[in-house]
Design an enzyme around this catalytic site. Structure first.
Site, mmCIF file in Angstrom:
data_model
loop_
_atom_site.group_PDB
_atom_site.id
_atom_site.type_symbol
_atom_site.label_atom_id
_atom_site.label_comp_id
_atom_site.label_asym_id
_atom_site.label_seq_id
_atom_site.Cartn_x
_atom_site.Cartn_y
_atom_site.Cartn_z
ATOM 1 N N GLU A 119 33.382 55.544 56.474
ATOM 2 C CA GLU A 119 32.804 56.562 57.109
ATOM 3 C C GLU A 119 31.564 57.117 56.447
ATOM 4 O OE1 GLU A 119 35.750 59.758 57.116
ATOM 5 O OE2 GLU A 119 34.392 61.234 58.228
ATOM 6 N N ARG A 143 44.961 50.309 47.155
ATOM 7 C CA ARG A 143 43.860 50.722 46.576
ATOM 8 C C ARG A 143 43.591 50.329 45.399
ATOM 9 N NH1 ARG A 143 41.082 55.563 48.245
ATOM 10 N NH2 ARG A 143 41.772 55.635 50.395
ATOM 11 N N LYS A 201 35.972 60.591 47.942
ATOM 12 C CA LYS A 201 34.725 60.984 48.054
ATOM 13 C C LYS A 201 34.542 62.487 48.135
ATOM 14 C CE LYS A 201 33.952 58.053 51.518
ATOM 15 N NZ LYS A 201 33.691 57.491 53.146
HETATM 16 P P1 ATP Z 1 37.761 58.324 50.272
HETATM 17 O O1 ATP Z 1 39.082 58.817 50.031
HETATM 18 O O2 ATP Z 1 37.358 57.801 48.927
HETATM 19 O O3 ATP Z 1 36.747 59.088 51.032
HETATM 20 P P2 ATP Z 1 38.164 56.431 52.438
HETATM 21 O O4 ATP Z 1 39.227 55.748 52.668
HETATM 22 O O5 ATP Z 1 38.176 57.828 52.943
HETATM 23 O O6 ATP Z 1 37.948 56.774 50.767
HETATM 24 P P3 ATP Z 1 36.141 55.169 54.096
HETATM 25 O O7 ATP Z 1 34.884 55.367 54.189
HETATM 26 O O8 ATP Z 1 36.973 55.285 55.345
HETATM 27 O O9 ATP Z 1 36.791 55.859 52.700
HETATM 28 O O10 ATP Z 1 36.545 53.667 53.418
HETATM 29 C C1 ATP Z 1 35.952 52.474 53.819
HETATM 30 C C2 ATP Z 1 36.836 51.415 53.711
HETATM 31 O O11 ATP Z 1 37.111 51.213 52.239
HETATM 32 C C3 ATP Z 1 38.587 51.504 54.279
HETATM 33 O O12 ATP Z 1 38.948 50.522 54.825
HETATM 34 C C4 ATP Z 1 39.115 52.054 53.042
HETATM 35 O O13 ATP Z 1 40.326 51.413 53.132
HETATM 36 C C5 ATP Z 1 38.463 51.410 52.051
HETATM 37 N N1 ATP Z 1 38.511 51.899 50.553
HETATM 38 C C6 ATP Z 1 38.560 53.072 50.348
HETATM 39 N N2 ATP Z 1 38.795 53.402 48.877
HETATM 40 C C7 ATP Z 1 39.340 52.464 48.428
HETATM 41 C C8 ATP Z 1 40.042 52.025 47.273
HETATM 42 N N3 ATP Z 1 40.135 52.710 46.296
HETATM 43 N N4 ATP Z 1 40.441 50.735 47.238
HETATM 44 C C9 ATP Z 1 40.175 49.701 48.184
HETATM 45 N N5 ATP Z 1 39.787 49.993 49.252
HETATM 46 C C10 ATP Z 1 39.174 51.222 49.377
HETATM 47 MG MG MG Z 2 38.030 58.108 55.071
#
Ligand code: ATP
Ligand code: MG
Length: 555
Positions: free
Chosen positions: A34, A259, A269
């Protein structure tokens, strides 16, 4: 601390099975960020996994911006994400945006309405939430659940046309309010957000929820393996329900993995954004941040990050990796690759009394002790030198092998010196050391191998370049800053996470262009130039120390 299983990757095994069995001729994966912030080291795990699998098995990987919430997302974040993915060493086979599918998703929503599988609910969000039930109690039906198809269609079309205010209606799937899995209790597909989108402008007044957009986007792109983190495991039945009830072009398979987590930092984020917006750090690329941009600025290489996640493996069990493991990855990489140089961070002057005034010479020194192919550099030498203040002690303890009155020490790459006089100011502080060097101990001379217990680094005062050096420590002073729900995580910020030293002197060869910019400053660690460098004053970030001193100190 739990150590992840080395090198295992159960998803890789699934891919191998699917290719062997002929279920897929080739695989298509995607990385779906995102664009609401910068990527962090956790995202790099997902990037390495998705791109890594496609690279290994000759498949394709899509970069897809999951841009379904116009209120939080923007183009700058999208740019930074593309930049970071490329820097990590990956190139997408196609670039997509969930917003490209808004039209198709809308058509499919109408399809669900026509099938009697979706309805417009005109209750507010709190009421809908309250009717959801709990893990032990089923939910209750909305009074709008049995709205006639024609009315649903009419209202939904008017939602899309912008006739209603935010929150007035939502579109919900009609699944099962008594389902054990709460995600199946008539989930919301669309909410009204009367806001412009950074790509679709004012076209839409309704925006799809993550669950409604994600699987459909996967299907439209013919993704074979849709890899996501464990918190989406409970969403998988919904992912599959949606795909079953629309004319989906393909049936992707969602697979969840744990994760990547690190201690002494935060990775959400939202929290990172707070650190940036409230100026607790100097931007998203502050070298203390766990963002890809921060790690890059700190001096991490893409190779070290890829090696790190490769070694950690991919599994379904949650674990927290020690920050020291990540630091080891860059230390190992730079140990092999960083040219050596000398820099003095906290200088005290040494005068070589028997070195002729006005003279200078250039000593040839290896750029790497174990890699001759890196070649050599010229290290200037003259009568006045800088050494580290802590490499001299007037009243040393026993077993102090560096410089002391009447003591000898070897100058790295040069010769042995002896301290013959200690000069002090009125306050009694040592300001200068007068030494004599032993010409017979130069390289190539008979005494070249004469042993003294200590070797120290130094720079020629006349030739050295003044530099600013920034030393970093953990951003937080507790392993999990979010562990205690009652304490603001900001209270755990480490006040000593940044030390700026503006007294450093650097050997001139460390600033010559051509090779890589990173260096090992012998005995001080691995360093990389910062973008804040100017023609007058270079600035170096310490990427990592030579040894894991932190683990020892904290014991
Ligand atoms: P955050 O909570 O840090 O904002 P998010 O999952 O909301 O993370 P996205 O931009 O939606 O952030 O994530 C993009 C991709 O990266 C998704 O497929 C998510 O599952 C993966 N991802 C995010 N954080 C991790 C992590 N700590 N380890 C592995 N994959 C991750
Ligand atoms: Mg997200």
């Amino acid at each position: 601390m739990e150590q992840p299983t080395q090198n295992t990757n159960f998803i890789r095994n699934i891919v191998i099975d699917d290719l062997d069995s002929g279920k897929h001729e080739s695989i298509v994966t995607r990385f779906p960020p995102e664009p609401n912030g910068f990527l962090h080291i956790g995202h790099a795990k997902s990037i390495c996994l998705n791109f890594g699998l496609a690279d290994e098995f000759g498949g394709r990987t899509h970069l897809r911006f999951d841009d379904t919430n116009p209120l939080k997302e923007n183009e700058d974040f999208a740019q930074s994400i593309m930049n970071d993915v490329r820097w990590l060493g990956f190139e997408w086979d196609a670039l997509h945006h969930a917003s490209d599918y808004f039209g198709q998703l809308y058509e499919w929503a109408l399809h669900l309405i026509d099938e009697g599988l979706a309805y417009v609910d005109s209750q507010d969000a709190d009421t809908i939430r309250a009717q959801r039930g709990t893990l032990t109690e089923p939910g209750t039906h909305s009074p709008y659940r049995d709205r006639p198809v024609a009315e649903n269609r009419n209202l939904f079309e008017r939602m899309a046309a912008g006739e209603f205010a935010d929150g007035e209606h939502v579109l919900r799937a009609k699944i099962d309010m008594a389902a054990g899995n709460i995600n199946l209790r008539d989930p919301v597909l669309y909410r009204i957000i009367n806001a412009a989108h950074h790509r679709t402008g004012d076209t839409w007044h309704i925006y799809p929820m993550y669950d409604w957009a994600h699987g459909q986007s996967d299907s439209l792109e013919h993704i074979t393996h849709s890899l996501c983190t464990l918190e989406f495991e409970d969403h998988r039945p919904l992912y599959e329900w949606y795909l079953k009830h629309i004319p989906a072009p393909s049936q992707p398979r969602q697979i969840e993995f744990a994760r990547g987590n690190l201690n002494y930092t935060v990775m959400s984020k939202r929290k990172l954004r707070q650190l940036v917006e409230e100026d607790h750090v100097n931007g998203w690329d502050d070298p203390r941040m766990p963002t890809i941009a921060g790690l890059r600025r700190r001096g991490y290489t893409p190779e070290s990050i890829r090696a790190f996640w490769g070694e950690m493996g991919v599994s379904k069990s949650e674990s927290i990796i020690d920050m020291g493991v990540l630091e080891n990855a860059i230390r190992n990489d730079l140990n092999d690759r960083a040219p050596r140089a000398m820099a003095v961070l906290d200088p005290i002057k040494v005068v070589l009394l028997n070195y002729p005034e006005g003279e200078e010479e250039f000593l040839e020194a290896a750029l790497h002790p174990k890699d001759e192919s890196m070649g050599t550099r010229q290290v200037p030498l003259s009568r006045e030198l800088w050494i580290e203040r802590h490499d001299f002690m007037e009243e040393p303890p026993r077993k102090y092998f560096r410089l002391k009155p009447d003591g000898e020490v070897r100058l790295r790459n040069a010769f042995i010196i002896k301290c013959v006089d200690v000069i002090k100011n009125d306050a009694g502080e040592v300001t200068e050391l007068h030494c004599e060097f032993d010409p017979d101990t130069r390289s190539g001379m008979p005494g070249a191998n004469r042993k003294v217990k200590g070797t120290i680094h130094w720079v020629s005062a006349k030739h050295a370049v003044a530099a600013e050096v920034r030393l970093y420590d953990r951003l937080f002073n507790v392993p999990n800053p979010l562990a205690d729900k009652d304490t603001d995580f900001l209270e755990h910020l480490n006040p000593e996470s940044l030390t700026v030293i503006d007294t450093a002197w650097v050997e001139p060869a460390a600033l010559e262009g051509g090779g890589p910019a990173y260096r090992q400053f012998e005995r001080n660690g691995y360093f990389t130039p910062d973008d804040d460098s100017t023609a007058e004053k270079p600035v170096f970030n310490r990427t990592v120390t030579l040894r894991d001193t932190w683990a020892k100190l904290s014991r």
